[in-house]
Design a protein around this motif. Structure first.
Motif, PDB file in Angstrom:
ATOM      1  N   TRP A   1      50.498  40.353  40.222  1.00  0.00           N
ATOM      2  CA  TRP A   1      49.259  40.243  39.455  1.00  0.00           C
ATOM      3  C   TRP A   1      49.586  39.895  38.011  1.00  0.00           C
ATOM      4  CZ3 TRP A   1      44.706  40.016  41.743  1.00  0.00           C
ATOM      5  CH2 TRP A   1      44.508  40.624  42.980  1.00  0.00           C
ATOM      6  N   ASN A   2      48.962  38.831  37.510  1.00  0.00           N
ATOM      7  CA  ASN A   2      49.143  38.446  36.111  1.00  0.00           C
ATOM      8  C   ASN A   2      47.934  37.648  35.641  1.00  0.00           C
ATOM      9  OD1 ASN A   2      49.790  35.404  36.458  1.00  0.00           O
ATOM     10  ND2 ASN A   2      51.246  36.402  37.839  1.00  0.00           N
ATOM     11  N   GLU A   3      47.917  37.275  34.384  1.00  0.00           N
ATOM     12  CA  GLU A   3      46.768  36.614  33.785  1.00  0.00           C
ATOM     13  C   GLU A   3      46.662  35.137  34.141  1.00  0.00           C
ATOM     14  OE1 GLU A   3      47.124  37.272  29.640  1.00  0.00           O
ATOM     15  OE2 GLU A   3      46.691  39.426  29.749  1.00  0.00           O
ATOM     16  N   SER A   4      47.715  34.558  34.700  1.00  0.00           N
ATOM     17  CA  SER A   4      47.713  33.130  34.980  1.00  0.00           C
ATOM     18  C   SER A   4      47.019  32.843  36.312  1.00  0.00           C
ATOM     19  CB  SER A   4      49.148  32.593  35.019  1.00  0.00           C
ATOM     20  OG  SER A   4      49.159  31.220  35.360  1.00  0.00           O
ATOM     21  N   SER A   5      46.108  31.884  36.288  1.00  0.00           N
ATOM     22  CA  SER A   5      45.419  31.466  37.506  1.00  0.00           C
ATOM     23  C   SER A   5      46.148  30.312  38.186  1.00  0.00           C
ATOM     24  CB  SER A   5      43.980  31.051  37.183  1.00  0.00           C
ATOM     25  OG  SER A   5      43.978  29.950  36.287  1.00  0.00           O
ATOM     26  N   GLU A   6      47.364  30.001  37.707  1.00  0.00           N
ATOM     27  CA  GLU A   6      48.141  28.891  38.253  1.00  0.00           C
ATOM     28  C   GLU A   6      49.449  29.390  38.845  1.00  0.00           C
ATOM     29  OE1 GLU A   6      48.693  25.778  35.344  1.00  0.00           O
ATOM     30  OE2 GLU A   6      47.028  26.579  34.190  1.00  0.00           O
ATOM     31  N   LEU A   7      49.939  28.627  39.787  1.00  0.00           N
ATOM     32  CA  LEU A   7      51.252  28.902  40.383  1.00  0.00           C
ATOM     33  C   LEU A   7      51.891  27.574  40.743  1.00  0.00           C
ATOM     34  CD1 LEU A   7      53.383  30.901  41.536  1.00  0.00           C
ATOM     35  CD2 LEU A   7      52.214  30.676  43.736  1.00  0.00           C
ATOM     36  N   GLN A   8      53.144  27.418  40.343  1.00  0.00           N
ATOM     37  CA  GLN A   8      53.886  26.204  40.689  1.00  0.00           C
ATOM     38  C   GLN A   8      55.082  26.571  41.561  1.00  0.00           C
ATOM     39  OE1 GLN A   8      56.322  24.054  37.750  1.00  0.00           O
ATOM     40  NE2 GLN A   8      55.282  22.185  38.383  1.00  0.00           N
ATOM     41  N   ILE A   9      55.167  25.906  42.700  1.00  0.00           N
ATOM     42  CA  ILE A   9      56.341  26.036  43.571  1.00  0.00           C
ATOM     43  C   ILE A   9      57.234  24.836  43.260  1.00  0.00           C
ATOM     44  CG2 ILE A   9      57.167  26.154  45.950  1.00  0.00           C
ATOM     45  CD1 ILE A   9      54.456  27.236  46.756  1.00  0.00           C
ATOM     46  N   PRO A  10      58.381  25.046  42.596  1.00  0.00           N
ATOM     47  CA  PRO A  10      59.208  23.905  42.151  1.00  0.00           C
ATOM     48  C   PRO A  10      59.646  22.996  43.290  1.00  0.00           C
ATOM     49  CG  PRO A  10      59.923  25.949  41.117  1.00  0.00           C
ATOM     50  CD  PRO A  10      58.947  26.327  42.184  1.00  0.00           C
ATOM     51  N   ALA A  11      60.029  23.591  44.413  1.00  0.00           N
ATOM     52  CA  ALA A  11      60.461  22.793  45.574  1.00  0.00           C
ATOM     53  C   ALA A  11      60.013  23.520  46.838  1.00  0.00           C
ATOM     54  CB  ALA A  11      61.972  22.586  45.576  1.00  0.00           C
ATOM     55  N   ILE A  12      59.219  22.858  47.647  1.00  0.00           N
ATOM     56  CA  ILE A  12      58.699  23.457  48.873  1.00  0.00           C
ATOM     57  C   ILE A  12      59.408  22.848  50.067  1.00  0.00           C
ATOM     58  CG2 ILE A  12      56.791  21.801  49.201  1.00  0.00           C
ATOM     59  CD1 ILE A  12      55.062  24.263  50.000  1.00  0.00           C
ATOM     60  N   TRP A  13      59.675  23.684  51.097  1.00  0.00           N
ATOM     61  CA  TRP A  13      60.443  23.237  52.255  1.00  0.00           C
ATOM     62  C   TRP A  13      59.635  23.470  53.527  1.00  0.00           C
ATOM     63  CZ3 TRP A  13      64.334  20.545  50.440  1.00  0.00           C
ATOM     64  CH2 TRP A  13      64.843  20.879  49.186  1.00  0.00           C
ATOM     65  N   LYS A  14      60.120  22.914  54.606  1.00  0.00           N
ATOM     66  CA  LYS A  14      59.374  22.947  55.864  1.00  0.00           C
ATOM     67  C   LYS A  14      59.106  24.372  56.326  1.00  0.00           C
ATOM     68  CE  LYS A  14      59.196  20.788  60.437  1.00  0.00           C
ATOM     69  NZ  LYS A  14      57.941  20.081  60.139  1.00  0.00           N
ATOM     70  N   GLU A  15      60.074  25.264  56.088  1.00  0.00           N
ATOM     71  CA  GLU A  15      59.861  26.648  56.495  1.00  0.00           C
ATOM     72  C   GLU A  15      58.808  27.345  55.641  1.00  0.00           C
ATOM     73  OE1 GLU A  15      63.794  26.452  54.160  1.00  0.00           O
ATOM     74  OE2 GLU A  15      62.746  25.291  55.697  1.00  0.00           O
TER      75      GLU A  15
ATOM     76  N   GLU B   1      59.043  17.528  51.708  1.00  0.00           N
ATOM     77  CA  GLU B   1      60.067  18.531  51.424  1.00  0.00           C
ATOM     78  C   GLU B   1      60.793  18.217  50.122  1.00  0.00           C
ATOM     79  OE1 GLU B   1      62.233  21.012  54.869  1.00  0.00           O
ATOM     80  OE2 GLU B   1      62.624  18.877  54.905  1.00  0.00           O
ATOM     81  N   GLY B   2      61.010  19.289  49.340  1.00  0.00           N
ATOM     82  CA  GLY B   2      61.749  19.147  48.092  1.00  0.00           C
ATOM     83  C   GLY B   2      60.875  18.829  46.889  1.00  0.00           C
ATOM     84  N   THR B   3      59.601  18.496  47.107  1.00  0.00           N
ATOM     85  CA  THR B   3      58.702  18.204  45.994  1.00  0.00           C
ATOM     86  C   THR B   3      58.016  19.488  45.526  1.00  0.00           C
ATOM     87  OG1 THR B   3      56.861  17.683  47.491  1.00  0.00           O
ATOM     88  CG2 THR B   3      58.321  15.868  46.835  1.00  0.00           C
ATOM     89  N   SER B   4      57.438  19.437  44.334  1.00  0.00           N
ATOM     90  CA  SER B   4      56.752  20.603  43.777  1.00  0.00           C
ATOM     91  C   SER B   4      55.289  20.608  44.207  1.00  0.00           C
ATOM     92  CB  SER B   4      56.851  20.599  42.251  1.00  0.00           C
ATOM     93  OG  SER B   4      56.192  19.464  41.717  1.00  0.00           O
ATOM     94  N   VAL B   5      54.724  21.802  44.267  1.00  0.00           N
ATOM     95  CA  VAL B   5      53.319  21.987  44.627  1.00  0.00           C
ATOM     96  C   VAL B   5      52.683  22.890  43.566  1.00  0.00           C
ATOM     97  CG1 VAL B   5      51.705  22.939  46.302  1.00  0.00           C
ATOM     98  CG2 VAL B   5      53.703  21.670  47.089  1.00  0.00           C
ATOM     99  N   ASN B   6      51.562  22.436  43.003  1.00  0.00           N
ATOM    100  CA  ASN B   6      50.816  23.215  42.014  1.00  0.00           C
ATOM    101  C   ASN B   6      49.590  23.827  42.676  1.00  0.00           C
ATOM    102  OD1 ASN B   6      52.583  22.474  39.915  1.00  0.00           O
ATOM    103  ND2 ASN B   6      51.490  20.554  39.640  1.00  0.00           N
ATOM    104  N   MET B   7      49.369  25.103  42.400  1.00  0.00           N
ATOM    105  CA  MET B   7      48.231  25.823  42.963  1.00  0.00           C
ATOM    106  C   MET B   7      47.369  26.377  41.841  1.00  0.00           C
ATOM    107  SD  MET B   7      49.923  27.926  46.136  1.00  0.00           S
ATOM    108  CE  MET B   7      50.794  27.057  47.445  1.00  0.00           C
ATOM    109  N   SER B   8      46.061  26.466  42.108  1.00  0.00           N
ATOM    110  CA  SER B   8      45.124  27.019  41.142  1.00  0.00           C
ATOM    111  C   SER B   8      44.102  27.874  41.869  1.00  0.00           C
ATOM    112  CB  SER B   8      44.419  25.892  40.382  1.00  0.00           C
ATOM    113  OG  SER B   8      43.412  26.413  39.535  1.00  0.00           O
ATOM    114  N   CYS B   9      43.850  29.063  41.310  1.00  0.00           N
ATOM    115  CA  CYS B   9      42.860  29.986  41.852  1.00  0.00           C
ATOM    116  C   CYS B   9      41.622  29.895  40.950  1.00  0.00           C
ATOM    117  CB  CYS B   9      43.424  31.403  41.872  1.00  0.00           C
ATOM    118  SG  CYS B   9      42.528  32.546  42.932  1.00  0.00           S
TER     119      CYS B   9
END
Length: 546
Positions: free
Chosen positions: A267-281, A231-239
């Motif tokens: 919808w956008n041109e970026s294949s990446e998504l960063q969640i700055p801080a992820i929580w249990k919910e 919890e509270g850490t960032s998560v990087n995603m890639s499609c």
């Protein structure tokens, strides 16, 4: 019938041609690693693949015709020098040209390699000798317009053309003999053949041709930096997906979802998504989607489960301000509650004594919280403690003994203020009285003091039989009804002239002092007030100096 023309189906060839699968990954959409983001994705660094295009763009062609092959490098850039390869079961260097165009008259498999690019995929060319051939673009991808052409040799013209798909008649054309299938998809793949009709009602069959609509891009794969993040850490995603070399310039748009179509990004041109801080919910199933901008071809990835880990609270402690639990009566006291570890929403509560009486509580996404007690009194002294809980059960801190000491400066200041107020309240009437006397012209005039005869030498005032007169005011022009007036009772005795002269002086001195007797009386009333002022003022000054 040239049935062997159906060899247009591109099958993997053994040997060095197995590099095709590797070369197709040269256009992968991978995230760009940024410094400091902690992304663990590995980028595939491959050399751009060469691409062969045909002119005319049809296959097969009639025997004796010429086909121009063009070799393009990365993003269809022309090459100054090109290597050409030819062969069925292996490759051999055909020639090296100064440009990127090669004229071909012979059937076979061709490859090229442009400068700064890798080897291209194979292109199979066939040359037909029959009276009627069915032509199509060499490669067709989903979303493209599929065009089929039924061509007749010689000067004889056709009056009608019929197309069949998988053995069934699908279209009959009487004017334009080209068949157009807009926005082709995998459903349009199959075995095609055409039939031509002339003026003599003759029927001519073409070659059969297997057409496979190629996939523009495969289903994407969602990759994340961590499937069990804290919890509270960032998560990087890639499609991740890729385009074929022939369509490497096709623009793609990406989107990310969670659970039941909860959109995380538009919808956008970026294949990446960063969640700055992820929580249990935020735990749940995540997936992504890809689509083309022009042809609206879209696909989505398989869902990926992310389970966010929560750290229980630990090492709960309580602090105060003023520090050390030393509170001052009548002042504010601030209680702090903090945890050394713990993530997510933490509920803090403050308590006093063994009764576990709650003073207040707060729920916030922080490891430290505070509670303000606006005014604390001596009766509030006692053992204070706090508790913290983030759904794993409350953890209690050690108790802190809070003492409340009196505010001496406040008491002294209050006493001094009260003394000064008393002096002012009593001094105002005196000043007001003095002001009225002065305004009315009331003053002591020596000329108005009456002269009285005095007894002769050796005579006593008490031995004289007085002739008592009426009482006179000691102050001229003073109304008898006004308050705070002093009176003197004077007895007058008739004497001889000699005695009168001697006594007058003595009485004048006595009587002239009579009006001033009023002032000592007034000062005697104010004396306790001044003493009270000094009793309060001197300790306050000493206290300020100390």
């Amino acid at each position: 019938m040239l049935l062997w023309a159906s060899l247009l189906i591109l099958a993997p060839i053994s040997g060095q041609f197995d590099l095709d699968h590797v070369a197709r990954t040269s256009v992968l959409h991978l995230p760009k690693t940024k410094k400091g983001t902690g992304t663990n994705f590995q980028e595939i660094a491959t050399v751009p693949k060469s691409v062969i295009s045909l002119h005319p763009p049809w296959t097969p062609v009639f025997q004796g015709e010429t086909v121009n092959l063009t070799c393009n490098g990365f993003y269809f850039c022309a090459s100054e020098k090109t290597k050409w390869y030819f062969g069925y079961y292996g490759k051999k260097l055909l020639r090296e040209t100064s440009g990127n165009i090669l004229e071909v008259h012979e059937a076979g498999m061709y490859r090229c390699q442009a400068e700064n690019s890798s080897l291209s995929g194979p292109v199979f060319l066939t040359f037909a000798t029959g009276p009627l051939i069915l032509q199509s673009p060499y490669s067709v991808f989903e979303g493209d317009t599929l065009v089929l052409r039924c061509q007749r040799t010689g000067r004889e013209k056709l009056t009608a053309v019929t197309y069949s798909w998988n053995g069934k008649i699908c279209h009959t054309l009487n004017e334009s003999f080209d068949l157009f299938i807009p926005r082709a998809s995998s459903n349009n793949s199959g075995i095609y053949q055409c039939f031509g009709y002339d003026n003599k009602n003759g029927v001519v069959k073409s070659n059969t041709k297997v057409i496979k609509i190629q996939e523009l891009f495969p289903h994407p794969k969602l990759k994340v930096s961590a499937t069990k993040p804290i919890e509270g850490t960032s998560v990087n995603m890639s499609c991740e997906t890729y385009l074929p070399a022939e369509r490497s310039d096709t623009p793609l748009h990406f989107i990310f979802f969670r659970d039941n179509m909860l959109i995380l990004s538009d919808w956008n041109e970026s294949s990446e998504l960063q969640i700055p801080a992820i929580w249990k919910e935020n735990s749940g199933w995540y997936w992504c989607g890809v689509k083309t901008v022009t042809h609206n071809i879209h696909r989505h990835s398989l869902p990926l489960k992310i389970r966010v880990q929560r750290i229980p609270v630990s090492e709960v402690s309580i602090e105060t301000h003023p520090p050390g639990g030393q509170a001052i009566e009548g002042k504010m006291l601030i209680l702090f509650c903090s945890v050394a570890k713990g993530t997510g929403d933490i509920t803090f509560s403050w308590h006093i004594g063994d009764t576990k009486e709650s003073l207040g509580w707060k729920t916030q996404r922080s490891q430290r919280a505070e509670l303000e007690i606006p005014v604390i009194w001596e009766s509030h002294a006692g053992a204070y403690y706090c508790m913290a809980d983030n759904s794993y059960g409350p953890i209690q801190s050690e108790a802190m003994n809070i003492t409340v000491r009196g505010n001496k400066k406040g008491l002294i200041a209050a006493g001094a203020t009260g003394g000064l107020l008393s002096i002012l309240l009593l001094a105002v009437p005196l000043l007001f009285y003095y002001w009225r006397q002065k305004k009315s012209g009331h003053s002591i005039r020596e000329g108005e003091i009456r002269s009285f005869p005095t007894p002769g030498p050796g005579a006593s005032c008490h031995s004289i039989s007085p002739a008592q007169e009426e009482l006179k005011f000691l102050y001229a022009n003073v109304h008898p009804n006004e308050g705070d007036l002093a009176y003197a009772e004077i007895q007058i005795t008739q004497l001889g002239e000699g005695e009168a002269s001697t006594s007058r002086t003595s009485l004048e001195e006595k009587v002239s002092l009579t009006p001033h007797c009023f002032l000592p009386i007034t000062y005697s009333l104010a004396l306790p007030l001044f003493l009270q002022f000094y009793l309060f003022f001197i300790p306050v000054c000493l206290n300020c100096l100390l």
